[in-house]
Design an enzyme around this catalytic site. Structure first.
Site, short mmCIF file in Angstrom:
data_model
loop_
_atom_site.label_atom_id
_atom_site.label_comp_id
_atom_site.label_asym_id
_atom_site.label_seq_id
_atom_site.Cartn_x
_atom_site.Cartn_y
_atom_site.Cartn_z
CB ILE A 173 29.89 41.71 -83.29
CG1 ILE A 173 31.08 42.38 -82.60
CG2 ILE A 173 29.99 41.84 -84.80
CD1 ILE A 173 32.44 41.83 -83.01
CD GLU A 202 28.97 37.73 -80.49
OE1 GLU A 202 28.56 37.38 -79.36
OE2 GLU A 202 28.29 38.35 -81.33
CG ASP A 219 40.24 35.39 -84.81
OD1 ASP A 219 39.12 35.19 -84.30
OD2 ASP A 219 41.18 34.59 -84.71
P1 GH3 Z 1 23.43 38.25 -83.08
O1 GH3 Z 1 23.28 39.36 -84.07
O2 GH3 Z 1 22.11 37.81 -82.58
O3 GH3 Z 1 24.36 38.62 -81.97
O4 GH3 Z 1 24.04 36.99 -83.87
P2 GH3 Z 1 25.53 36.43 -83.79
O5 GH3 Z 1 25.75 35.58 -84.98
O6 GH3 Z 1 26.49 37.55 -83.62
O7 GH3 Z 1 25.52 35.61 -82.43
P3 GH3 Z 1 25.87 34.12 -82.11
O8 GH3 Z 1 25.90 34.03 -80.62
O9 GH3 Z 1 24.96 33.17 -82.86
O10 GH3 Z 1 27.33 33.88 -82.69
C1 GH3 Z 1 28.46 34.42 -82.10
C2 GH3 Z 1 29.63 33.80 -82.80
O11 GH3 Z 1 30.86 34.39 -82.35
C3 GH3 Z 1 29.77 32.34 -82.53
C4 GH3 Z 1 31.23 32.12 -82.22
O12 GH3 Z 1 31.79 31.09 -82.98
C5 GH3 Z 1 31.87 33.43 -82.62
N1 GH3 Z 1 33.08 33.74 -81.86
C6 GH3 Z 1 33.22 33.81 -80.50
N2 GH3 Z 1 34.48 34.11 -80.18
C7 GH3 Z 1 35.19 34.21 -81.34
C8 GH3 Z 1 36.56 34.49 -81.66
O13 GH3 Z 1 37.42 34.72 -80.80
N3 GH3 Z 1 36.91 34.52 -82.98
C9 GH3 Z 1 36.00 34.30 -83.97
N4 GH3 Z 1 36.40 34.34 -85.23
N5 GH3 Z 1 34.71 34.00 -83.69
C10 GH3 Z 1 34.30 33.96 -82.41
MG MG Z 2 26.42 38.77 -81.86
MG MG Z 3 26.78 37.41 -78.40
#
Ligand code: GH3
Ligand code: MG
Ligand code: MG
Length: 202
Positions: free
Chosen positions: A73, A115, A89
């Site tokens: 995502i 994600e 979520d």
């Molecule tokens: P990019 O376009 O480069 O992929 O940027 P990004 O912001 O999508 O990537 P980044 O890895 O910086 O952030 C991913 C975020 O996903 C960080 C984390 O808190 C969030 N995340 C991971 N699992 C869950 C979840 O189960 N629920 C929610 N709400 N957030 C989640």
């Molecule tokens: Mg991402």
């Molecule tokens: Mg990622």
């Protein structure tokens, strides 16, 4: 899952079983399912999707074409930061639903990381994998998701594809190439699909 259901059904038919044993078999089947599925997205969990990939790899070694796609995502952290974790979520669950709506019946996908989703495209010739992924990309981006507070949140995904072939015949290599292609899609501006090649490996 259908195979599992058939197995349980066959076991349940065994005459020597009493009612409580039958009940336990059904309960055990439910427990196994629950442990294999990510509750938020209802996608296979990481362990399960990697096992399904192993099954498809065995088929690919006998000549059936295979591709995998890593889906991430775009800017998801911004969604969480702007609209809150609950909306994050909701977006995750909705993206999974849109992936489900775009893949072919016999394709399987799992939640690979926070994600990130891994799609295993069995019996999928090279060009078809790109078409399926383009359909996933378009399906996700087509309509915004409604945030918990009512705001409209634009969502998109970037996708990297890896195709089974010489030197690209292990789960590890396929995931590495799909990941590398995904990074290229991110660098190229996000909301896009890239097909990886061996030259993508560092
Ligand atoms: P990019 O376009 O480069 O992929 O940027 P990004 O912001 O999508 O990537 P980044 O890895 O910086 O952030 C991913 C975020 O996903 C960080 C984390 O808190 C969030 N995340 C991971 N699992 C869950 C979840 O189960 N629920 C929610 N709400 N957030 C989640
Ligand atoms: Mg991402
Ligand atoms: Mg990622």
């Amino acid at each position: 899952m259908r195979d599992l259901a058939a197995l349980v059904e066959a076991e349940l038919q065994r005459e020597e079983l009493n009612d409580s044993q039958r009940k336990w078999l059904l309960e055990r089947d439910e427990l196994v399912k629950k442990a294999s599925i990510d509750s938020l997205t209802r996608a296979w969990n990481r362990g399960e999707i990697m096992q399904l990939l192993d099954v498809e790899l065995a088929r690919a070694k006998r000549g059936t074409p295979l591709s995998v796609a890593m889906i991430d995502i775009d800017k998801f952290k911004v969604v969480n930061d702007t609209h809150g974790h609950q909306t994050g979520d909701r977006v995750l669950a909705e993206v999974a639903e849109r992936i489900r709506g775009a893949v072919r019946d016999f394709d399987v996908f799992g939640r690979y990381g926070g994600e990130e989703f891994l799609v295993v495209l069995g019996n999928c010739p090279d060009g078809v994998a790109a078409d399926v992924c383009e359909r996933i990309r378009a399906n996700v981006a087509a309509t915004p998701v409604t945030a918990v507070g009512g705001a409209e949140v634009a969502v998109s995904v970037s996708i990297g594809i890896a195709q089974y072939g010489p030197q690209l015949d292990t789960a590890e290599n396929l995931v590495a190439i799909a990941d590398a292609a995904l990074y290229r899609a991110k660098d190229g501006g996000r909301n896009r699909v890239e097909v990886g090649a061996l030259s993508d490996l560092p």
